[in-house]
Design a protein around this motif. Structure first.
Motif, PDB file in Angstrom:
ATOM      1  N   LEU A 100      42.292  50.160  53.195  1.00  0.00           N
ATOM      2  CA  LEU A 100      42.284  51.528  52.673  1.00  0.00           C
ATOM      3  C   LEU A 100      41.137  51.780  51.695  1.00  0.00           C
ATOM      4  N   SER A 146      33.401  49.217  57.685  1.00  0.00           N
ATOM      5  CA  SER A 146      33.560  48.754  56.318  1.00  0.00           C
ATOM      6  C   SER A 146      34.877  47.979  56.216  1.00  0.00           C
ATOM      7  N   LEU A 149      38.716  43.662  52.597  1.00  0.00           N
ATOM      8  CA  LEU A 149      39.732  42.620  52.498  1.00  0.00           C
ATOM      9  C   LEU A 149      39.401  41.503  53.487  1.00  0.00           C
ATOM     10  N   PRO A 180      33.650  41.512  50.675  1.00  0.00           N
ATOM     11  CA  PRO A 180      33.681  40.111  51.086  1.00  0.00           C
ATOM     12  C   PRO A 180      32.776  39.809  52.278  1.00  0.00           C
ATOM     13  N   ALA A 195      24.591  45.189  55.236  1.00  0.00           N
ATOM     14  CA  ALA A 195      23.925  45.677  54.030  1.00  0.00           C
ATOM     15  C   ALA A 195      24.889  45.638  52.859  1.00  0.00           C
ATOM     16  N   GLY A 196      24.360  45.276  51.713  1.00  0.00           N
ATOM     17  CA  GLY A 196      25.167  45.115  50.504  1.00  0.00           C
ATOM     18  C   GLY A 196      25.294  46.386  49.699  1.00  0.00           C
ATOM     19  N   ALA A 198      24.492  51.028  49.781  1.00  0.00           N
ATOM     20  CA  ALA A 198      24.300  52.204  50.630  1.00  0.00           C
ATOM     21  C   ALA A 198      22.824  52.468  50.929  1.00  0.00           C
TER      22      ALA A 198
ATOM     23  N   ALA B 176      50.768  40.614  47.604  1.00  0.00           N
ATOM     24  CA  ALA B 176      51.343  40.401  48.929  1.00  0.00           C
ATOM     25  C   ALA B 176      50.875  41.502  49.858  1.00  0.00           C
ATOM     26  N   TYR B 208      52.183  42.229  41.789  1.00  0.00           N
ATOM     27  CA  TYR B 208      51.150  43.181  41.417  1.00  0.00           C
ATOM     28  C   TYR B 208      50.894  44.085  42.617  1.00  0.00           C
ATOM     29  N   THR B 292      26.440  51.027  42.104  1.00  0.00           N
ATOM     30  CA  THR B 292      27.785  51.276  42.652  1.00  0.00           C
ATOM     31  C   THR B 292      28.753  50.108  42.467  1.00  0.00           C
ATOM     32  N   THR B 294      31.553  47.706  40.416  1.00  0.00           N
ATOM     33  CA  THR B 294      32.721  47.980  39.579  1.00  0.00           C
ATOM     34  C   THR B 294      32.461  47.395  38.190  1.00  0.00           C
TER      35      THR B 294
HETATM   36  C1  B12 Z   1      38.612  50.042  43.867  1.00  0.00           C
HETATM   37  C2  B12 Z   1      39.347  48.888  44.536  1.00  0.00           C
HETATM   38  C3  B12 Z   1      40.588  49.145  45.096  1.00  0.00           C
HETATM   39  C4  B12 Z   1      41.158  50.538  45.172  1.00  0.00           C
HETATM   40  C5  B12 Z   1      40.544  51.247  46.390  1.00  0.00           C
HETATM   41  C6  B12 Z   1      40.387  52.747  46.227  1.00  0.00           C
HETATM   42  C7  B12 Z   1      39.638  53.369  47.357  1.00  0.00           C
HETATM   43  N1  B12 Z   1      39.893  54.623  47.568  1.00  0.00           N
HETATM   44  O1  B12 Z   1      38.815  52.771  48.033  1.00  0.00           O
HETATM   45  C8  B12 Z   1      42.675  50.200  45.353  1.00  0.00           C
HETATM   46  C9  B12 Z   1      43.323  50.153  43.994  1.00  0.00           C
HETATM   47  C10 B12 Z   1      43.460  51.164  46.209  1.00  0.00           C
HETATM   48  C11 B12 Z   1      42.622  48.803  45.930  1.00  0.00           C
HETATM   49  C12 B12 Z   1      43.675  48.243  46.640  1.00  0.00           C
HETATM   50  C13 B12 Z   1      43.686  46.940  47.052  1.00  0.00           C
HETATM   51  N2  B12 Z   1      42.737  46.012  46.810  1.00  0.00           N
HETATM   52 CO1  B12 Z   1      41.013  46.417  46.069  1.00  0.00          CO
HETATM   53  N3  B12 Z   1      39.414  46.564  45.104  1.00  0.00           N
HETATM   54  C14 B12 Z   1      38.785  47.570  44.554  1.00  0.00           C
HETATM   55  C15 B12 Z   1      37.507  47.087  43.860  1.00  0.00           C
HETATM   56  C16 B12 Z   1      37.804  46.944  42.383  1.00  0.00           C
HETATM   57  C17 B12 Z   1      36.265  47.945  44.039  1.00  0.00           C
HETATM   58  C18 B12 Z   1      35.924  48.321  45.467  1.00  0.00           C
HETATM   59  C19 B12 Z   1      34.940  49.462  45.465  1.00  0.00           C
HETATM   60  O2  B12 Z   1      35.279  50.576  45.842  1.00  0.00           O
HETATM   61  N4  B12 Z   1      33.725  49.235  44.982  1.00  0.00           N
HETATM   62  C20 B12 Z   1      32.694  50.239  44.850  1.00  0.00           C
HETATM   63  C21 B12 Z   1      31.995  50.469  46.168  1.00  0.00           C
HETATM   64  C22 B12 Z   1      30.908  51.486  46.000  1.00  0.00           C
HETATM   65  O3  B12 Z   1      31.440  49.239  46.564  1.00  0.00           O
HETATM   66  P1  B12 Z   1      31.724  48.578  47.992  1.00  0.00           P
HETATM   67  O4  B12 Z   1      33.021  49.000  48.501  1.00  0.00           O
HETATM   68  O5  B12 Z   1      31.429  47.147  47.928  1.00  0.00           O
HETATM   69  O6  B12 Z   1      30.659  49.301  48.947  1.00  0.00           O
HETATM   70  C23 B12 Z   1      29.256  49.094  48.881  1.00  0.00           C
HETATM   71  C24 B12 Z   1      28.790  47.939  49.773  1.00  0.00           C
HETATM   72  O7  B12 Z   1      29.758  46.961  49.991  1.00  0.00           O
HETATM   73  C25 B12 Z   1      28.290  48.586  51.017  1.00  0.00           C
HETATM   74  N5  B12 Z   1      29.236  48.913  52.087  1.00  0.00           N
HETATM   75  C26 B12 Z   1      30.539  49.208  52.040  1.00  0.00           C
HETATM   76  N6  B12 Z   1      31.008  49.539  53.241  1.00  0.00           N
HETATM   77  C27 B12 Z   1      29.985  49.469  54.098  1.00  0.00           C
HETATM   78  C28 B12 Z   1      29.914  49.712  55.464  1.00  0.00           C
HETATM   79  C29 B12 Z   1      28.710  49.550  56.124  1.00  0.00           C
HETATM   80  C30 B12 Z   1      28.629  49.841  57.573  1.00  0.00           C
HETATM   81  C31 B12 Z   1      27.569  49.094  55.408  1.00  0.00           C
HETATM   82  C32 B12 Z   1      26.324  48.873  56.118  1.00  0.00           C
HETATM   83  C33 B12 Z   1      27.639  48.856  54.039  1.00  0.00           C
HETATM   84  C34 B12 Z   1      28.836  49.044  53.380  1.00  0.00           C
HETATM   85  O8  B12 Z   1      27.752  49.788  50.512  1.00  0.00           O
HETATM   86  C35 B12 Z   1      28.643  50.321  49.515  1.00  0.00           C
HETATM   87  C36 B12 Z   1      27.929  51.261  48.592  1.00  0.00           C
HETATM   88  O9  B12 Z   1      26.887  50.665  47.856  1.00  0.00           O
HETATM   89  C37 B12 Z   1      37.300  45.701  44.552  1.00  0.00           C
HETATM   90  C38 B12 Z   1      36.588  44.639  43.736  1.00  0.00           C
HETATM   91  C39 B12 Z   1      35.109  44.721  43.914  1.00  0.00           C
HETATM   92  N7  B12 Z   1      34.399  44.516  42.858  1.00  0.00           N
HETATM   93  O10 B12 Z   1      34.610  44.973  45.003  1.00  0.00           O
HETATM   94  C40 B12 Z   1      38.735  45.296  44.878  1.00  0.00           C
HETATM   95  C41 B12 Z   1      39.004  44.365  46.049  1.00  0.00           C
HETATM   96  C42 B12 Z   1      38.147  44.733  47.229  1.00  0.00           C
HETATM   97  N8  B12 Z   1      40.433  44.654  46.354  1.00  0.00           N
HETATM   98  C43 B12 Z   1      41.109  43.596  46.650  1.00  0.00           C
HETATM   99  C44 B12 Z   1      42.506  43.585  46.963  1.00  0.00           C
HETATM  100  C45 B12 Z   1      43.138  42.227  47.164  1.00  0.00           C
HETATM  101  C46 B12 Z   1      43.235  44.778  47.074  1.00  0.00           C
HETATM  102  C47 B12 Z   1      44.721  44.887  47.412  1.00  0.00           C
HETATM  103  C48 B12 Z   1      45.215  44.003  48.543  1.00  0.00           C
HETATM  104  C49 B12 Z   1      45.474  44.650  46.107  1.00  0.00           C
HETATM  105  C50 B12 Z   1      46.956  44.607  46.218  1.00  0.00           C
HETATM  106  N9  B12 Z   1      47.496  43.443  46.234  1.00  0.00           N
HETATM  107  O11 B12 Z   1      47.589  45.621  46.293  1.00  0.00           O
HETATM  108  C51 B12 Z   1      44.860  46.379  47.786  1.00  0.00           C
HETATM  109  C52 B12 Z   1      44.696  46.600  49.301  1.00  0.00           C
HETATM  110  C53 B12 Z   1      44.936  47.978  49.783  1.00  0.00           C
HETATM  111  C54 B12 Z   1      44.512  48.101  51.223  1.00  0.00           C
HETATM  112  N10 B12 Z   1      45.423  47.923  52.176  1.00  0.00           N
HETATM  113  O12 B12 Z   1      43.362  48.320  51.515  1.00  0.00           O
HETATM  114  C55 B12 Z   1      40.254  42.353  46.635  1.00  0.00           C
HETATM  115  C56 B12 Z   1      39.871  41.927  48.043  1.00  0.00           C
HETATM  116  C57 B12 Z   1      39.923  40.441  48.244  1.00  0.00           C
HETATM  117  C58 B12 Z   1      39.676  40.131  49.667  1.00  0.00           C
HETATM  118  N11 B12 Z   1      38.455  39.838  50.020  1.00  0.00           N
HETATM  119  O13 B12 Z   1      40.547  40.175  50.476  1.00  0.00           O
HETATM  120  C59 B12 Z   1      39.044  42.815  45.743  1.00  0.00           C
HETATM  121  C60 B12 Z   1      37.734  42.089  46.055  1.00  0.00           C
HETATM  122  C61 B12 Z   1      39.446  42.596  44.271  1.00  0.00           C
HETATM  123  C62 B12 Z   1      39.975  41.237  43.972  1.00  0.00           C
HETATM  124  N12 B12 Z   1      39.170  40.264  43.697  1.00  0.00           N
HETATM  125  O14 B12 Z   1      41.165  41.079  43.984  1.00  0.00           O
HETATM  126  N13 B12 Z   1      41.441  48.214  45.639  1.00  0.00           N
END
Ligand code: B12
Lengths: 210, 486
Positions: A100, A146, A149, A180, A195-196, A198, B176, B208, B292, B294
Motif C-alpha cells: 500500500l 513499485s 515490502l 528494498p 532507479a533509486g 524519481a 505481522a 505494532y 524524498t 524519510t
Molecule cells: C511511509 C511508510 C509507510 C506508510 C505508507 C504511506 C503511503 N501512503 O505510502 C505506512 C504507515 C502506511 C506504512 C505501512 C507499512 N510499512 Co512502511 N514505510 C514507510 C517509510 C517510513 C517511508 C516510505 C516512503 O514513502 N518513502 C518516501 C518515498 C518518496 O520514497 P520511496 O518510496 O523509497 O520512493 C522513491 C524510490 O524508492 C523510487 N521509487 C519508488 N517506487 C518506484 C517505482 C519505480 C518504477 C521506480 C523506477 C522508482 C521508484 O523513487 C521514489 C521517489 O524518489 C518506509 C521506510 C523508508 N525509509 O523507506 C517504511 C517501510 C517501507 N515500511 C515497512 C513496513 C514493514 C510496513 C508495514 C508492514 C508495517 C506494519 N507492520 O504495519 C506496513 C505495510 C502496509 C502495506 N501492506 O503496504 C518496512 C518495509 C520492510 C520490508 N522491506 O519489507 C520499511 C522499510 C520500514 C521498516 N524498516 O520497517 N509504511
C-alpha cells in the motif's frame, strides 16, 4: 525578455495564474501552439529539473511548477487538433499486490508527467492481471512497478513472467523501484531498469526509449 | 539543614515540557474536528459496523466520529498497561513518564559485520540483533531490527518472531502480515510461556500496527489489532507519516492529523472490547524535500515527539515514539549527533515506548555495532535524566569546609563515596589522553562496539525457551505455510 522566456519564468515560479495569462496572450498574438509548449512551458520545466538536481529547488516547488505548466497546456491543447501532442511515451505504473506504499510511486508519476510522459496510474495493491490488462489496453512503452515490502517484491517477477507468457514482454521496458529494491534484484528478475529516486527514474526511462 | 525544608521547591529529575496545557487542548479539539468533519475511511467491515452502532455518521466506508464518543472511549482505554518479559516478570509498566527503549522492525538491508558490505537482511540478522539487544542493558524491548528476507514471504513475520523470542527474554514488539498470522504468532508466543492463560496474565508481546495516513484504516491493520484484543495482547496502533506528503507539512498540522488517526484507533479498540490495551503516538517524520527520504534523524521529528508525548500524558494513555534512528548511512559523526539529540529529548519528555533505536539510512539499513553505540547514548541520556541532587550531602558544605581554601578533594572520603554516582562512565566512548589512546591502538568507539558485538554473539546465552516450545513454534509456522499455500 521574450514572451517565451516570460512564460518559462512563470512556470519556474509555479504561478499557474500567470502561466495561463501569458499563454492566452501569446495565443491571442498568434503564436504557434506547439512552440508555446516546446519553447515556453517545457523550457520552464526543464530549468526546474536542472535546479532541482542541483539542490536549489525542492519537491513542492517542482510540483507547483508542473501544475502551472499543465494550466498552460490545457489552454493550448484544444487548438492542436491534427498535430500530435509531444509526448515522451506512455508509462503504466502501479504499486504491486499486497503493498500500500504509494508516496514514492506518486513522486515518480509526478516527475514523469512533468517530463512529458503520459502516465497511467494503476494505484496500489495492483494484482498481476491488472498490469497485463493495462498493457493490452494502453499499449505503453514502459511498465513501472513499485514495491516497498520484501514480501511484495516477488510480485514484480510474477508480472514479468506474465508479460512473457502473454508475448508482451518485448513490447515494453520494465522498470522497478522502492526502498528494498536494488539494481541486483532488477537484474535477477529480468527487469530493464532500477532507479533509486524519481529523477533518476525519469532519466532512465528516457534513455531506455532512445 | 533538613529542618528548613518547608517552603522549598525541588525538581528531582528534569522534565521537558514543549507546549502549554492550552496548546494541548487546541490540538485535541482540532483532532476532534478532523474526526467529526472529515471523518475516517474504514476498510474493516466489523469496525465500520461498530462505529455506526455507536453513533458515528457512516456513508459507504467513511465514518464521521463525534467528539463525545472519542471522549467516552478515552475514558475506557487503560491508562496503564503492564508488560512482562518472557519469564513472566512484569518489567515494563507503560504508565506516566516511564521511558523504555528498543529498536525498530523490518530493515531490508544490513551492513555485514564481517565483510562491511551492505546486503539484503536475513533471518540470521534477526537472531543476532535479538541476542545483542538481549545482552545490552539499555534495551528494554526488542523488535526485529532486520527483516527475514530469506524465508517464505507468506510467513516471514512468524520466522521473525521465532528468531526474536528464542534469543531474548525481553518483551517483544512484533509486526505481522495479517490477522491470521497474528493469531498464529500469538499461539507461538503462548507456547513459550506455558499456554494462553499465562500470556493473558503477563503479556510479553505487543503488536505494532498502523493506519495509513491520511485517515485510512485498513482491513489488515484493524484486523490484526482486533485479533490481539481477543487475547488481551496490547497493541501499538499508530501512523507512520511523511509530513509534507501524507500529512500537512506544518508540525502542528502533522500532529493534529496523526492524533486524529490514533484517537480513531482508540475508539475502534474500545468499541471492540472495553478496556482494550492500546498505545497511541506514531512516527512523525517529515519528507526531505530534496531527496524524498524519510527524515528519522531530523530536529522536526524530535520536536513532534515532544508535543505528542505531552498529548499522551494529557490523555493519560501510553505512547509510542522513536529516537536513535538516523539518516546517516553509516555510524559516523552525523549518526552520533542525530541519535544523541533525539534520545536525550525522549528521555527528558517521558515517552513510554521509544523505538527504532539503531536504524541507519532513514530506516532502511542496520548495523549491529551501532546498536551498541546507541546503548551508550541511552545510558548517558538516562544518567542525565536522573537530574542533579541538591541534598545537603550533595551540596557538600561540610566537605568544602574540611578541605578549606587551597586544599584538594581527590583524597577526600566524600569524593570516594560519591564519584561513581556523580560522574558517568561510558563503556564505548573514548576519553583517553592521546598517548593512552595510541597505546590502545587508536581504536574508535565503533571498533570497540564491533568487538563487543562479536563477543556477545559468541558468549551470550539468552534465557532458554521451555522444553518443546521451539518445536511447537516450528510446527505452527509449518501449518500456516501450508494454509497459505492452499
Ligand atoms: C511511509 C511508510 C509507510 C506508510 C505508507 C504511506 C503511503 N501512503 O505510502 C505506512 C504507515 C502506511 C506504512 C505501512 C507499512 N510499512 Co512502511 N514505510 C514507510 C517509510 C517510513 C517511508 C516510505 C516512503 O514513502 N518513502 C518516501 C518515498 C518518496 O520514497 P520511496 O518510496 O523509497 O520512493 C522513491 C524510490 O524508492 C523510487 N521509487 C519508488 N517506487 C518506484 C517505482 C519505480 C518504477 C521506480 C523506477 C522508482 C521508484 O523513487 C521514489 C521517489 O524518489 C518506509 C521506510 C523508508 N525509509 O523507506 C517504511 C517501510 C517501507 N515500511 C515497512 C513496513 C514493514 C510496513 C508495514 C508492514 C508495517 C506494519 N507492520 O504495519 C506496513 C505495510 C502496509 C502495506 N501492506 O503496504 C518496512 C518495509 C520492510 C520490508 N522491506 O519489507 C520499511 C522499510 C520500514 C521498516 N524498516 O520497517 N509504511
Amino acid at each position: 525578455m521574450s514572451k517565451y522566456q516570460e512564460l518559462a519564468n512563470a512556470v519556474i515560479k509555479g504561478d499557474t495564474q500567470q502561466v495561463k495569462q501569458i499563454t492566452q496572450q501569446m495565443l491571442d498574438a498568434g503564436e504557434q501552439p506547439l512552440a508555446i509548449i516546446n519553447e515556453g512551458l517545457i523550457q520552464g520545466l526543464n530549468e526546474v529539473g536542472i535546479r532541482f538536481k542541483e539542490g536549489e529547488m525542492f519537491v513542492p516547488e517542482m510540483m507547483m511548477a508542473a501544475q502551472a505548466m499543465k494550466g498552460g497546456v490545457e489552454l493550448v491543447k484544444p487548438l492542436m487538433a491534427g498535430t500530435d501532442m509531444p509526448t515522451a511515451g506512455t508509462v503504466v505504473i502501479g504499486t504491486v499486490k499486497g503493498d500500500l506504499h504509494d508516496i514514492g510511486k506518486n513522486l515518480v508519476i509526478m516527475m514523469m508527467e512533468s517530463s512529458g510522459f503520459n502516465v497511467v496510474d494503476l494505484g496500489v495493491d495492483v494484482p498481476v492481471d491488472k498490469f497485463i490488462q493495462a498493457v493490452k489496453d494502453h499499449k505503453p512503452q514502459v511498465v513501472g512497478m513499485s514495491a516497498l515490502l520484501t514480501t511484495t517484491m516477488p510480485v514484480m517477477k510474477e508480472v514479468i513472467n506474465a508479460l512473457d507468457k502473454e508475448n508482451l514482454r518485448s513490447a515494453v521496458k520494465v522498470v522497478i523501484g522502492g526502498a528494498p529494491v536494488s539494481k541486483e534484484y532488477a537484474d535477477e528478475i529480468g527487469a530493464d531498469g532500477y532507479a533509486g529516486d524519481a529523477v533518476v527514474a525519469t532519466e532512465m526511462c528516457k534513455q531506455l526509449l532512445n | 539543614m533538613e529542618k528548613f525544608l518547608s517552603n522549598y521547591d525541588e525538581q528531582v529529575t528534569p522534565r521537558l515540557k514543549w507546549v502549554t496545557e492550552t496548546q494541548l487542548e487546541q490540538i485535541h479539539y482540532a483532532s476532534l474536528e478532523v474526526l467529526e468533519r472529515t471523518g475516517i475511511k474504514v476498510q474493516h467491515p466489523q469496525a465500520l459496523a461498530l462505529l455506526k452502532d455507536a453513533g458515528c455518521m457512516v456513508k459507504d466506508d467513511l465514518a464521521r466520529i463525534p467528539g463525545w464518543l472519542v471522549e467516552e472511549c478515552l475514558r475506557l482505554a487503560p491508562k496503564r498497561v503492564a508488560v512482562a518479559n518472557r519469564l513472566g516478570e512484569r518489567v515494563m509498566p507503560l504508565e506516566k513518564n516511564r521511558v523504555y527503549y528498543g529498536t525498530g522492525s523490518d530493515l531490508p538491508f544490513t551492513i555485514d559485520i564481517e565483510t562491511k558490505e551492505r546486503r539484503t537482511s536475513s533471518k540470521r540478522d534477526v537472531v543476532e540483533a535479538a541476542k545483542v539487544m538481549d545482552f545490552l542493558p539499555n534495551y528494554d524491548f526488542i523488535m526485529s531490527y532486520a527483516i527475514a528476507s530469506d524465508t517464505n514471504p507468506a510467513v516471514s513475520d512468524l520466522h521473525q518472531f521465532e528468531a526474536m523470542t528464542a534469543n531474548t527474554g525481553k518483551p517483544v514488539i512484533f509486526t505481522a502480515h495479517n490477522a491470521e498470522n497474528t493469531e498464529a504468532l500469538i499461539e507461538m508466543a503462548a507456547a513459550c510461556v506455558g499456554g494462553e492463560d499465562n500470556l493473558r496474565k503477563n503479556p510479553y508481546i505487543i503488536l505494532y500496527s498502523e493506519p495509513i495516513s491520511p485517515l485510512v484504516h485498513t482491513l489488515d491493520g484493524v484486523g490484526k489489532m482486533f485479533k490481539c484484543f481477543e487475547y488481551d495482547v496490547p497493541v501499538v496502533y499508530t501512523p507512520g507519516v511523511l509530513a509534507g506528503a501524507t500529512t500537512p507539512v506544518t508540525k502542528a498540522g502533522c500532529i493534529t492529523l496523526m492524533n486524529a488517526e490514533a484517537l480513531a484507533g482508540v475508539v475502534m479498540a474500545q468499541l471492540f472490547k472495553k478496556g482494550s490495551p492500546i498505545v497511541i503516538g506514531g512516527g512523525a517524520t517529515p519528507m526531505d524535500m530534496r531527496t524524498t527520504t524519510t527524515l528519522y534523524g531530523a530536529p522536526e521529528t524530535s520536536m513532534n515527539y515532544a508535543v505528542m508525548t505531552q498529548l499522551a500524558q494529557f490523555y493519560g494513555l501510553p505512547n509510542f515514539t522513536e529516537a536513535g534512528c538516523v539518516n546517516a548511512p553509516v555510524p559516523d559523526v552525523q549518526a552520533g549527533v542525530e541519535a544523541a539529540m533525539s534520545i536525550l529529548m525522549t528521555q527528558l519528555e517521558g515517552c513510554n515506548l521509544v523505538h527504532d533505536v539503531g536504524y541507519l539510512e532513514g530506516g532502511k539499513t542496520g548495523y549491529l555495532p551501532f546498536l551498541v553505540i546507541c546503548d551508550d547514548i541511552i545510558d548517558m541520556a538516562r544518567y542525565t535524566g536522573r537530574g542533579t541532587n541538591t541534598s545537603p550531602e550533595h551540596l557538600a558544605v561540610d566537605c568544602i569546609d574540611q578541605v578549606g581554601p587551597g586544599g584538594n578533594y581527590m583524597g577526600h572520603e566524600h569524593t570516594f563515596k560519591h564519584f561513581r554516582q556523580e560522574i558517568w562512565n561510558p563503556r564505548y566512548f573514548i576519553r583517553y589522553h592521546w598517548e593512552q589512546w595510541e597505546a590502545k591502538d587508536k581504536k574508535l568507539p565503533i571498533d570497540l562496539a564491533l568487538e563487543k558485538v562479536k563477543d556477545i554473539l559468541e558468549k551470550h546465552q539468552p534465557a532458554a525457551l521451555p522444553n518443546g516450545a521451539a518445536e511447537e513454534m516450528q510446527a505452527i509456522i509449518k501449518r500456516r505455510e501450508t494454509e497459505c499455500a492452499g
